[in-house]
Design a protein around this motif. Structure first.
Motif, short mmCIF file in Angstrom:
data_model
loop_
_atom_site.label_atom_id
_atom_site.label_comp_id
_atom_site.label_asym_id
_atom_site.label_seq_id
_atom_site.Cartn_x
_atom_site.Cartn_y
_atom_site.Cartn_z
N GLY A 1 0.77 -1.23 0.00
CA GLY A 1 0.00 0.00 0.00
C GLY A 1 0.81 1.28 0.00
O GLY A 1 0.23 2.38 0.03
N ASN A 2 2.13 1.18 -0.03
CA ASN A 2 2.97 2.38 0.05
C ASN A 2 4.09 2.32 -0.97
O ASN A 2 4.75 1.30 -1.12
N ALA A 3 4.35 3.45 -1.63
CA ALA A 3 5.45 3.53 -2.59
C ALA A 3 6.79 3.77 -1.89
O ALA A 3 7.84 3.61 -2.50
N ALA A 4 6.72 4.15 -0.62
CA ALA A 4 7.94 4.35 0.17
C ALA A 4 7.71 3.77 1.56
O ALA A 4 6.56 3.75 2.04
N VAL A 5 8.77 3.29 2.19
CA VAL A 5 8.65 2.67 3.50
C VAL A 5 9.81 3.07 4.40
O VAL A 5 10.87 3.48 3.94
N VAL A 6 9.56 2.94 5.70
CA VAL A 6 10.60 3.06 6.72
C VAL A 6 10.89 1.63 7.17
O VAL A 6 9.97 0.90 7.55
N VAL A 7 12.13 1.23 7.10
CA VAL A 7 12.55 -0.12 7.45
C VAL A 7 13.37 -0.09 8.74
O VAL A 7 14.33 0.67 8.84
N THR A 8 12.97 -0.90 9.70
CA THR A 8 13.76 -1.10 10.91
C THR A 8 14.27 -2.53 10.85
O THR A 8 13.52 -3.45 10.50
N GLY A 9 15.54 -2.72 11.18
CA GLY A 9 16.08 -4.07 11.13
C GLY A 9 17.53 -4.13 11.56
O GLY A 9 18.08 -3.17 12.12
N THR A 10 18.14 -5.25 11.26
CA THR A 10 19.52 -5.52 11.65
C THR A 10 20.44 -5.30 10.45
O THR A 10 20.20 -5.85 9.37
N LEU A 11 21.48 -4.52 10.65
CA LEU A 11 22.44 -4.27 9.59
C LEU A 11 23.27 -5.52 9.34
O LEU A 11 23.77 -6.15 10.27
N GLN A 12 23.39 -5.88 8.07
CA GLN A 12 24.24 -7.00 7.67
C GLN A 12 25.34 -6.45 6.78
O GLN A 12 25.06 -5.74 5.82
N ASN A 13 26.57 -6.77 7.12
CA ASN A 13 27.71 -6.38 6.31
C ASN A 13 28.52 -7.64 6.06
O ASN A 13 29.39 -8.01 6.84
N LEU A 14 28.16 -8.34 4.99
CA LEU A 14 28.78 -9.63 4.67
C LEU A 14 29.52 -9.53 3.35
O LEU A 14 28.91 -9.21 2.32
N ASP A 15 30.80 -9.77 3.38
CA ASP A 15 31.65 -9.72 2.17
C ASP A 15 31.53 -8.40 1.44
O ASP A 15 31.51 -8.35 0.22
N GLY A 16 31.38 -7.31 2.19
CA GLY A 16 31.30 -5.98 1.59
C GLY A 16 29.93 -5.60 1.07
O GLY A 16 29.75 -4.51 0.53
N VAL A 17 28.95 -6.49 1.19
CA VAL A 17 27.59 -6.20 0.76
C VAL A 17 26.79 -5.79 1.99
O VAL A 17 26.67 -6.56 2.94
N ILE A 18 26.26 -4.58 1.97
CA ILE A 18 25.52 -4.04 3.11
C ILE A 18 24.02 -4.12 2.82
O ILE A 18 23.56 -3.70 1.77
N SER A 19 23.27 -4.67 3.77
CA SER A 19 21.82 -4.76 3.64
C SER A 19 21.19 -4.68 5.03
O SER A 19 21.88 -4.74 6.04
N VAL A 20 19.87 -4.53 5.04
CA VAL A 20 19.13 -4.49 6.29
C VAL A 20 18.18 -5.68 6.31
O VAL A 20 17.37 -5.85 5.39
N LEU A 21 18.29 -6.51 7.34
CA LEU A 21 17.37 -7.63 7.54
C LEU A 21 16.19 -7.08 8.34
O LEU A 21 16.32 -6.73 9.50
N THR A 22 15.05 -7.00 7.71
CA THR A 22 13.89 -6.29 8.24
C THR A 22 13.23 -6.97 9.43
O THR A 22 13.01 -8.18 9.43
N THR A 23 12.89 -6.15 10.43
CA THR A 23 12.06 -6.60 11.55
C THR A 23 10.75 -5.84 11.60
O THR A 23 9.79 -6.29 12.21
N ARG A 24 10.70 -4.66 10.95
CA ARG A 24 9.48 -3.84 10.95
C ARG A 24 9.45 -2.96 9.70
O ARG A 24 10.49 -2.45 9.27
N LEU A 25 8.25 -2.77 9.13
CA LEU A 25 8.02 -1.88 8.00
C LEU A 25 6.91 -0.91 8.34
O LEU A 25 5.87 -1.32 8.87
N ASP A 26 7.11 0.36 8.04
CA ASP A 26 6.08 1.38 8.20
C ASP A 26 5.95 2.14 6.90
O ASP A 26 6.95 2.38 6.21
N GLY A 27 4.72 2.53 6.55
CA GLY A 27 4.49 3.30 5.34
C GLY A 27 5.04 4.71 5.48
O GLY A 27 5.12 5.26 6.58
N LEU A 28 5.40 5.29 4.34
CA LEU A 28 5.94 6.64 4.29
C LEU A 28 5.28 7.37 3.13
O LEU A 28 5.36 6.92 1.98
N ALA A 29 4.61 8.49 3.42
CA ALA A 29 3.92 9.25 2.37
C ALA A 29 4.94 10.03 1.55
O ALA A 29 5.86 10.63 2.08
#
Length: 96
Positions: free
Chosen positions: A57-85
């Motif tokens: 339902g949202n074109a943009a989101v706020v992501v809360t999660g755990t930072l993963q930095n594995l082999d130089g690839v950075i990502s966020v493993l999501t624990t919560r999503l909230d809509g962003l207008a």
């Protein structure tokens, strides 16, 4: 880049890519974009089921999660999503 692997973080942006690869065992992958660049987001199947309506339902989101930095690839493993207008309409590109 300055945060350590395993740190809880929050990031936000427009969903520019949403992927549901059949080989990913139900995991969903997002690419978020803001004025500073792109962020890689990983959503586990149980978390996706919990927040599917927010993501759909949202074109943009706020992501809360755990930072993963594995082999130089950075990502966020999501624990919560909230809509962003947003002030403009952005369509996500979905690939299977």
């Amino acid at each position: 880049m300055t945060r350590r692997h395993g740190t809880t973080v929050r990031t936000a942006g427009a969903v520019v890519v949403k992927q549901h690869p059949e080989t990913a065992k139900g995991h969903v992958f997002l690419s978020l974009e803001d004025e500073t660049g792109m962020a890689n987001v990983i959503i586990r199947p149980a978390t996706y089921r919990l927040y599917k309506r927010v993501l759909d339902g949202n074109a943009a989101v706020v992501v809360t999660g755990t930072l993963q930095n594995l082999d130089g690839v950075i990502s966020v493993l999501t624990t919560r999503l909230d809509g962003l207008a947003l002030f403009v309409k952005i369509a996500a590109r979905e690939w299977q």
